[in-house]
Design a protein around this motif. Structure first.
Motif, PDB file in Angstrom:
ATOM      1  N   UNK A   5       0.562  -1.055   0.536  1.00 52.78           N
ATOM      2  CA  UNK A   5      -0.052  -0.069   0.079  1.00 52.78           C
ATOM      3  C   UNK A   5       1.062   1.047  -0.239  1.00 52.78           C
ATOM      4  N   UNK A   6       1.646   1.314   0.653  1.00 52.01           N
ATOM      5  CA  UNK A   6       2.926   2.654   0.859  1.00 52.01           C
ATOM      6  C   UNK A   6       3.826   2.949  -0.438  1.00 52.01           C
ATOM      7  N   UNK A   7       3.775   1.273  -1.620  1.00 54.12           N
ATOM      8  CA  UNK A   7       4.768   0.899  -2.136  1.00 54.12           C
ATOM      9  C   UNK A   7       3.876   2.070  -3.524  1.00 54.12           C
ATOM     10  N   UNK A   8       2.969   2.033  -3.575  1.00 51.34           N
ATOM     11  CA  UNK A   8       2.163   2.541  -4.682  1.00 51.34           C
ATOM     12  C   UNK A   8       1.705   3.372  -5.032  1.00 51.34           C
ATOM     13  N   UNK A   9       0.904   3.746  -3.006  1.00 51.83           N
ATOM     14  CA  UNK A   9       0.550   5.923  -2.970  1.00 51.83           C
ATOM     15  C   UNK A   9       1.934   6.498  -3.484  1.00 51.83           C
ATOM     16  N   UNK A  52       3.764   5.741  -5.597  1.00 52.65           N
ATOM     17  CA  UNK A  52       4.088   6.084  -7.531  1.00 52.65           C
ATOM     18  C   UNK A  52       2.892   6.643  -7.802  1.00 52.65           C
ATOM     19  N   UNK A  53       1.752   6.244  -6.565  1.00 51.70           N
ATOM     20  CA  UNK A  53       0.875   7.961  -7.185  1.00 51.70           C
ATOM     21  C   UNK A  53       1.000   9.348  -6.948  1.00 51.70           C
ATOM     22  N   UNK A  54       1.931   9.473  -6.161  1.00 51.71           N
ATOM     23  CA  UNK A  54       2.422  10.324  -5.513  1.00 51.71           C
ATOM     24  C   UNK A  54       2.904  11.282  -6.792  1.00 51.71           C
ATOM     25  N   UNK A  75       9.170   7.549 -21.472  1.00 54.70           N
ATOM     26  CA  UNK A  75       9.450   6.593 -20.193  1.00 54.70           C
ATOM     27  C   UNK A  75       9.975   7.185 -18.839  1.00 54.70           C
ATOM     28  N   UNK A  76      10.555   8.135 -18.583  1.00 56.87           N
ATOM     29  CA  UNK A  76      10.489   9.048 -17.365  1.00 56.87           C
ATOM     30  C   UNK A  76       9.445   9.034 -16.446  1.00 56.87           C
ATOM     31  N   UNK A  77       7.972   9.006 -17.312  1.00 52.73           N
ATOM     32  CA  UNK A  77       7.048   8.739 -16.330  1.00 52.73           C
ATOM     33  C   UNK A  77       6.455   7.334 -15.469  1.00 52.73           C
ATOM     34  N   UNK A  78       7.237   6.469 -16.306  1.00 56.05           N
ATOM     35  CA  UNK A  78       6.338   5.254 -16.021  1.00 56.05           C
ATOM     36  C   UNK A  78       7.764   5.039 -15.460  1.00 56.05           C
ATOM     37  N   UNK A  79       8.960   3.117 -15.936  1.00 56.93           N
ATOM     38  CA  UNK A  79       9.914   3.224 -16.136  1.00 56.93           C
ATOM     39  C   UNK A  79      10.613   3.896 -14.910  1.00 56.93           C
ATOM     40  N   UNK A  80      11.337   4.988 -14.765  1.00 60.95           N
ATOM     41  CA  UNK A  80      12.174   5.469 -14.130  1.00 60.95           C
ATOM     42  C   UNK A  80      11.215   6.063 -12.850  1.00 60.95           C
ATOM     43  N   UNK A  81      10.069   6.325 -12.783  1.00 62.88           N
ATOM     44  CA  UNK A  81       8.823   6.458 -11.855  1.00 62.88           C
ATOM     45  C   UNK A  81       8.651   5.081 -10.985  1.00 62.88           C
ATOM     46  N   UNK A  82       8.549   3.733 -11.279  1.00 63.59           N
ATOM     47  CA  UNK A  82       8.203   2.494 -10.878  1.00 63.59           C
ATOM     48  C   UNK A  82       9.930   2.396 -10.214  1.00 63.59           C
ATOM     49  N   UNK A  83      11.315   2.327 -10.715  1.00 63.96           N
ATOM     50  CA  UNK A  83      13.345   2.452 -10.254  1.00 63.96           C
ATOM     51  C   UNK A  83      12.270   3.003  -9.198  1.00 63.96           C
TER      52      UNK A  83
END
Length: 588
Positions: A99-103, A105-107, A134-142
């Motif tokens: 839950x923390x991780x996805x919150x 990522x949302x922010x 790429x920066x708004x998806x995979x980079x944010x996930x990393x």
């Protein structure tokens, strides 16, 4: 979730670029510390329970099996109870961590996307869309993976310390033997971190380049097919993919050089424990239960040190990704609201005073343009391609700022307007209309989302779009394909005109907005527009005589300047340059 009910990010990125990437991201971690800390505490509690089990096994073997002074069944139930407790604790810890991780990522996604929405046309002129995706998806996930799972992995690694303390309490010499290899594991982790950072940066950069190739080909698939360039583009993607493959192989080579050693050093410790412990049992300085317990503890040490290598790799990937995301966030928005905004009553006056403008690529578009459009007047801009006509629209709505001179709307410099107010006053219909992958109703109501079906229909009638829309199987509820390509060019332009008319701006700019429309349909649209233009200031970028006929006055634009003005008849009779432009560019 609609924009009105969207939860704002709980925190932002620290704007100080001199800080490390982790310190800059710390406000986001701190904003979610409640669930994160709860998860970490539960994880640590689960570890405490876990390390008790080998000690119970030791006592059970020595007491119930070797010395036969205890009841084995009691220890079996105790061990089962601890296992169940550990499972429940770990379930809650994992749930709160995710839950923390996805919150987070949302922010992060909202922070980056909000910043992108603030950026001006000039930013998008120089940055490739694939890079941004790429920066708004995979980079944010990393980044999210490291911020959320990094602390959890570190807590998991504390099992080594807890286990070492318990081993010391059981048999100090044997505990020292078990930990002899661990300092070397830490040294190798530092070396691997230094070797992996540049490769991590390279991977993210090349993934972005590949995303750009894919994005451009998806958007430009019709051009690719029109020129039978499929194989050429496949080769281009293959070249980009090969560079990504090389970067991943290089990364794998770095990992294969260090990780096997880091993984197997704890196993060496296990062999040393078995050898030393066996000799101690033979000498009577240790028990069989102690050897079994130490064997379990040494096995517990292996996952944390394996995860230590993983967290190092995650950290390098996150650091590289963070720098790429910060490159966007640290780019200031060039077009911003003024410190002291001015909002005069809307009248519809537009004035360009000595305006100079050069595009980011160095193309001079306007060179001292002077132009005055009175409230309620309809003015047609005519000139050769590249003369600066479309730039007039972009500067009036302040998509760019002028390099010299100023643009006034209702007597106020556009730089003194709140951006939202200015763009509500200046409506633009571009020559290449963009439609979203949603219903025609929603496309027309894009600037006025609460518009009723009656209002949407009225705007569509005025734009000549109602007839073809009602012929579609689902009418106004028909969903258009991406960018509206399921419609013809003329149909897209009519929807775009309806979208602008629904907002009902006091100033309307038609940037060659009927170029793809059939002449007969265009005539009907013009008849509707004549009524709508009576109380509205209208600037028309014109290439057709029919469109020029809408205007009260015609302005000839040449080399970024207004070189002549008058009615169509006056210019045709007395301005040779106007006649040449009509002969070359305007069709009846």
């Amino acid at each position: 979730m609609s924009a009105a009910t969207r939860r704002a990010p709980r925190a932002g990125i620290d704007p100080d670029p001199s800080k490390s990437w982790l310190r800059r991201a710390w406000p986001i971690v701190r904003a979610h510390r409640g669930l994160l800390v709860t998860s970490l505490v539960l994880s640590f509690a689960g570890l405490i329970v876990q390390v008790q089990i080998p000690d119970l096994v030791r006592v059970a073997i020595d007491g119930a099996l070797v010395q036969r002074t205890a009841d084995l069944e009691v220890y079996v139930w105790l061990i089962c109870g601890l296992a169940v407790a550990q499972g429940g604790i770990n379930f809650l810890a994992r749930l709160y961590l995710l839950r923390t991780a996805y919150d987070m990522e949302y922010d992060l996604r909202n922070i980056v996307f909000t910043h992108l929405m603030r950026m001006s046309y000039a930013f998008y002129d120089r940055v490739q869309s694939g890079e941004l995706i790429s920066r708004a998806t995979s980079d944010i996930r990393a980044i999210q993976m490291y911020l959320a799972f990094g602390p959890s992995i570190l807590v998991q690694c504390t099992i080594a310390g807890v286990a070492f303390v318990l081993m010391l309490s059981i048999n100090a010499p044997l505990a020292v033997v078990a930990m002899l290899t661990m300092p070397l594991v830490g040294f190798l982790g530092v070396r691997m971190r230094a070797a992996s950072f540049p490769v991590s940066w390279l991977i993210q950069s090349r993934l972005a380049r590949m995303a750009t190739v894919v994005d451009e080909n998806v958007q430009g698939v019709r051009i690719v097919k029109a020129f039978a360039a499929e194989q050429q583009q496949v080769n281009l993607l293959a070249a980009a993919a090969d560079k990504v493959r090389w970067a991943y192989v290089t990364d794998a080579a770095v990992r294969s050089r260090w990780l096997p050693v880091m993984d197997n050093l704890p196993r060496l410790g296990l062999a040393m424990v078995l050898l030393t412990g066996g000799l101690m049992v033979l000498d009577g300085d240790a028990t069989v239960g102690t050897i079994v317990a130490f064997n379990s503890y040494v096995l517990m040490l292996q996952p944390p040190f394996r995860m230590l290598g993983m967290i190092i790799m995650m950290g390098q990937r996150a650091a590289a990704s963070a720098q790429r995301v910060y490159d966007i966030l640290d780019t200031p928005a060039e077009i911003v609201d003024p410190a002291v905004p001015v909002t005069p009553p809307p009248r519809g006056a537009v004035r360009f005073e000595g305006v100079r403008f050069t595009y980011p690529d160095g193309t001079l578009a306007l060179d001292g343009l002077d132009l005055h459009v009175r409230p309620g007047e309809t003015v047609a801009l005519v000139g050769a391609t590249g003369g600066g006509k479309s730039t007039v629209a972009r500067l009036a709505a302040r998509f760019y700022d002028t390099a010299g001179g100023r643009v006034l709307v209702d007597g106020v410099d556009v730089r003194d307007y709140p951006l939202t107010t200015l763009r509500e006053r200046v409506g633009i219909v571009p020559d290449e209309p963009f439609l979203f992958s949603m219903s025609l109703h929603d496309n027309i109501a894009f600037g006025h989302p609460v518009a009723t079906r009656e209002q949407v229909t009225e705007a569509a009638r005025a734009a000549g779009a109602h007839e073809f829309i009602t012929d579609l199987p689902e009418g106004y509820d028909s969903v258009v394909g991406e960018r509206g390509y399921t419609l013809s060019g003329g149909q897209r332009q009519r929807v775009a005109i309806a979208r602008a008319l629904l907002v009902n701006p006091p100033i309307l700019i038609l940037d060659d907005a009927t170029s793809a429309i059939d002449v007969r349909v265009e005539h009907r649209i013009h008849e509707s527009l004549r009524d709508l233009m009576r109380e509205r200031t209208t600037i028309v970028v014109a290439h057709r005589l029919a469109t020029i006929g809408l205007a009260d006055r015609v302005v000839l634009i040449e080399n970024g300047r207004a070189v002549a003005t008058g009615t169509h008849t006056e210019l045709l009779a007395g301005e040779p340059r106007y006649a040449r432009v009509l002969a070359s560019e305007v069709t009846a």
